[in-house]
Design a protein around this motif. Structure first.
Motif, short mmCIF file in Angstrom:
data_model
loop_
_atom_site.label_atom_id
_atom_site.label_comp_id
_atom_site.label_asym_id
_atom_site.label_seq_id
_atom_site.Cartn_x
_atom_site.Cartn_y
_atom_site.Cartn_z
N SER A 127 52.67 53.40 15.43
CA SER A 127 52.80 53.25 16.89
C SER A 127 53.70 54.31 17.53
N VAL A 128 53.84 55.44 16.89
CA VAL A 128 54.55 56.57 17.49
C VAL A 128 53.65 57.18 18.56
N ARG A 129 54.22 57.44 19.72
CA ARG A 129 53.44 58.03 20.81
C ARG A 129 53.73 59.52 21.01
N LYS A 130 54.90 59.95 20.55
CA LYS A 130 55.27 61.35 20.76
C LYS A 130 56.14 61.83 19.60
N ILE A 131 55.82 63.01 19.10
CA ILE A 131 56.63 63.63 18.05
C ILE A 131 57.65 64.52 18.74
N ARG A 132 58.91 64.40 18.35
CA ARG A 132 59.95 65.30 18.85
C ARG A 132 60.61 65.94 17.64
N ASP A 133 60.57 67.26 17.57
CA ASP A 133 61.16 67.99 16.47
C ASP A 133 62.05 69.10 16.99
N GLU A 134 62.99 69.49 16.15
CA GLU A 134 63.91 70.57 16.49
C GLU A 134 63.84 71.65 15.42
N VAL A 135 63.90 72.90 15.85
CA VAL A 135 63.82 74.04 14.95
C VAL A 135 64.92 75.02 15.33
N LEU A 136 65.67 75.50 14.34
CA LEU A 136 66.68 76.52 14.66
C LEU A 136 65.99 77.69 15.34
N ALA A 137 66.59 78.16 16.43
CA ALA A 137 65.98 79.24 17.21
C ALA A 137 65.75 80.49 16.36
N GLU A 138 66.61 80.72 15.36
CA GLU A 138 66.47 81.91 14.52
C GLU A 138 65.36 81.80 13.47
N ASN A 139 64.79 80.61 13.31
CA ASN A 139 63.72 80.39 12.34
C ASN A 139 62.39 80.83 12.95
N GLU A 140 62.04 82.10 12.77
CA GLU A 140 60.85 82.66 13.40
C GLU A 140 59.57 82.01 12.92
N VAL A 141 59.47 81.75 11.62
CA VAL A 141 58.26 81.14 11.06
C VAL A 141 58.07 79.74 11.64
N GLY A 142 59.14 78.95 11.63
CA GLY A 142 59.06 77.59 12.15
C GLY A 142 58.72 77.56 13.64
N ASN A 143 59.35 78.42 14.41
CA ASN A 143 59.08 78.45 15.85
C ASN A 143 57.65 78.90 16.15
#
Length: 174
Positions: A127-143
């Motif tokens: 029943s999750v309606r929205k995913i919220r994730d955080e990525v270090l700004a310096e992580n180019e691949v992740g961003n």
């Protein structure tokens, strides 16, 4: 979920399945390769190693495998674990998060996108309606991955390894 992936230098069969106890060593191997490749230059190898020691203990991974509310999945390429993902609800208002790591040798092959879709199914079942994730700004691949699949909704600062780092906040509606 099975699919065949062909790229310029290799062809392999991929599959996604729930993680099992026998996968713990492979999850730790993928984590070590991914974290060191992405974060050594940002956080330092020593901080990365500390995080790996604390966050990837076999008992902790075993617990994640056993908990129904945590989805821990692996992606295999020709039966070798090359990526993993954990996901779950983070608060009762319908937010969830998803942590996804693909071995650097398999970046750009679509494996992360396949895992994301499998994680969305699991989160939807919770029943999750929205995913919220955080990525270090310096992580180019992740961003790059998150920009392709999520909406950037903000930025904050997080303390990692005793240092302040800018973090991009992303959301994706299910």
């Amino acid at each position: 979920m099975m699919s065949r992936v062909t790229c310029s230098h290799m062809s392999f069969q991929t599959a996604i399945r729930p993680a099992e106890s026998v996968d713990i060593a492979d999850i730790r191997r993928v984590a070590r390769a991914t974290w060191h490749t992405v974060y050594d230059d940002i956080l330092g190898a020593e901080t990365v190693e500390e995080h790996l020691k604390e966050g990837y203990t076999p008992p902790l991974l075993e617990q994640m495998i056993e908990l129904d509310e945590v989805g821990l999945f692996v992606s295999t390429a020709d039966d070798d674990v090359v990526a993993y993902m954990s996901c779950g609800m983070t608060d009762a208002t319908g937010f969830g998060d998803l942590d996804l790591y693909v071995h650097p040798d398999y970046w750009g092959e679509g494996i992360g996108t396949e895992l994301l879709h499998r994680g969305e199914q699991h989160l939807h079942d919770l029943s999750v309606r929205k995913i919220r994730d955080e990525v270090l700004a310096e992580n180019e691949v992740g961003n790059a991955f998150y920009r392709a699949h999520f909406e950037k909704v903000g930025q904050r600062t997080a303390k990692v390894g005793g240092q302040e780092h800018p973090v991009n906040v992303y959301e994706r509606r299910l």
